[in-house]
Design a protein around this motif. Structure first.
Motif, PDB file in Angstrom:
ATOM      1  N   THR A 155     -17.007  25.826 -27.619  1.00 12.57           N
ATOM      2  CA  THR A 155     -16.219  26.636 -26.686  1.00 12.57           C
ATOM      3  C   THR A 155     -17.008  26.817 -25.396  1.00 12.57           C
ATOM      4  N   PHE A 156     -16.326  26.626 -24.269  1.00 11.18           N
ATOM      5  CA  PHE A 156     -16.944  26.790 -22.952  1.00 11.18           C
ATOM      6  C   PHE A 156     -16.324  27.992 -22.236  1.00 11.18           C
ATOM      7  N   GLY A 157     -17.168  28.824 -21.656  1.00 16.95           N
ATOM      8  CA  GLY A 157     -16.710  29.902 -20.788  1.00 16.95           C
ATOM      9  C   GLY A 157     -16.940  29.506 -19.343  1.00 16.95           C
ATOM     10  N   ILE A 158     -15.939  29.727 -18.490  1.00 22.83           N
ATOM     11  CA  ILE A 158     -16.005  29.294 -17.089  1.00 22.83           C
ATOM     12  C   ILE A 158     -15.516  30.433 -16.197  1.00 22.83           C
ATOM     13  N   ASP A 159     -16.225  30.683 -15.106  1.00 25.85           N
ATOM     14  CA  ASP A 159     -15.762  31.694 -14.147  1.00 25.85           C
ATOM     15  C   ASP A 159     -16.297  31.375 -12.757  1.00 25.85           C
ATOM     16  N   ASP A 160     -15.611  31.946 -11.776  1.00 26.34           N
ATOM     17  CA  ASP A 160     -16.013  31.881 -10.368  1.00 26.34           C
ATOM     18  C   ASP A 160     -16.053  30.446  -9.854  1.00 26.34           C
ATOM     19  N   THR A 161     -14.927  29.765  -9.939  1.00 26.11           N
ATOM     20  CA  THR A 161     -14.814  28.427  -9.349  1.00 26.11           C
ATOM     21  C   THR A 161     -13.957  28.443  -8.090  1.00 26.11           C
ATOM     22  N   ASP A 162     -13.445  29.644  -7.739  1.00 28.20           N
ATOM     23  CA  ASP A 162     -12.517  29.748  -6.613  1.00 28.20           C
ATOM     24  C   ASP A 162     -13.046  30.727  -5.570  1.00 28.20           C
ATOM     25  N   THR A 163     -12.317  30.832  -4.459  1.00 26.58           N
ATOM     26  CA  THR A 163     -12.598  31.819  -3.413  1.00 26.58           C
ATOM     27  C   THR A 163     -11.289  32.534  -3.088  1.00 26.58           C
TER      28      THR A 163
END
Length: 317
Positions: free
Chosen positions: A159-167
């Motif tokens: 499982t991968f957690g991903i955050d803050d790829t946008d503005t």
């Protein structure tokens, strides 16, 4: 012993209804996770209740639409139906046995449920072969009790957690996460799904909704490092934020942590995220070492929850 391959099972019984049978193992924890998908809700719901009643290796089951997710103990366990129960019928998962890069799942079915374990599951996509003790186990339906050993390739769960790829100007983390999962066509890797996790909406540096995303895969053990490299590269090349966070957890059971509640109710720091991840054994793989790690870890810790993960803390569906 009689061994049949999926096409031979299909030739003998005709095409049936199982769309997927998949097993992932976590030998460190002694558990397995099985995914079964049918053409319709009816068989899945019936199987769910009967397997729960019969016990055996099954720990728990969750059904959503036409898909059942089962958690089971690795090993062999007694079931609670037999010849005296044929009037009621029944179906059970008796054992999950790891043999090298294969997993043998042992099933029992009484009456019409015998069709399910001898003929339906045995021809599902993903099955390597099915073993039957004798011809009696191939006489499905009626009052017979059938047993089968369905052998599948061994997968593990990651499982991968991903955050803050946008503005505030562009991008959406959930879209990038979903694209990453669907773009992964590596041999030995199956994309299981993406979830959106609501984090603390009072975070001062959020974009708008303050959510993190998780993507989950079944992966053959020898493909794990290739998958990790793929996810890191795909996300970082398409992110529009300098603070992207990416972490992963290899296993079925997620670690327990008070951080899960705090990510929805408090304002946390990157240092807290790094320290908690190190304590839990969660690995960060991003290059930024930025604030995105806060939400990436928080999202990952909610990955196995119910629909409430998309809500505020304490909010019920």
């Amino acid at each position: 012993m009689i061994t049949l391959y999926p096409e031979q099972v299909k030739e003998r019984f005709g095409p049936l209804f199982c769309r997927r049978l998949l097993v992932m193992t976590d030998e460190k924890e002694g558990v397995a996770e099985l995914h079964e998908q049918c053409h319709a809700r009816g068989p899945i719901e019936w199987d769910h209740m009967n397997r729960r009643r019969a016990g055996g290796a099954l720990i728990s089951a969750k059904t959503e639409g036409t898909t059942m997710t089962m958690t089971a103990r690795i090993g062999s366990y007694p079931i609670r139906f037999g010849p005296s129960d044929t009037e009621l019928g029944g179906q059970a998962l008796e054992a999950v046995i790891v043999n090298g890069d294969e997993v043998a799942t042992k099933w029992a079915g009484a009456a019409g449920a015998g069709v399910g374990i001898a003929a339906c599951l045995a021809q599902a996509p993903g099955v390597i072969r099915t073993e039957y003790n004798s011809e009696e186990d191939l006489h499905v339906g009626g009052a017979h009790i059938c047993r089968s050993t369905i052998v599948l390739p061994k997968y593990e769960k990651i499982t991968f957690g991903i955050d803050d790829t946008d503005t505030k100007e562009s991008g959406a983390t959930w879209v990038l996460a979903m694209k990453c999962g669907e773009a992964c066509t590596l041999d030995g890797v199956i994309f299981l799904g993406m979830r959106i996790i609501q984090l603390n909406p009072k975070a001062p540096e959020k974009t708008t909704n303050c959510t993190g995303s998780v993507i989950t895969f079944a992966v053959r053990p020898d493909k794990k490092e290739e998958l990790i490299t793929f996810v890191k590269k795909f996300v970082e090349e398409r992110s529009v934020s300098p603070d992207t966070g990416i972490c992963y957890w290899p296993g079925i059971k997620l670690p327990e942590s008070s951080y899960a509640k705090r990510i929805k109710t408090e304002l946390l720091t990157k240092d807290e995220a790094n320290k908690e991840a190190e304590k839990l054994g969660v690995s960060f793989i991003d290059s930024a070492n930025g604030k995105g790690r806060i939400g990436a870890l928080g999202a990952l810790l909610w990955a196995n929850g119910g629909v409430e993960v998309a809500g505020l803390y304490g909010e019920t569906p």
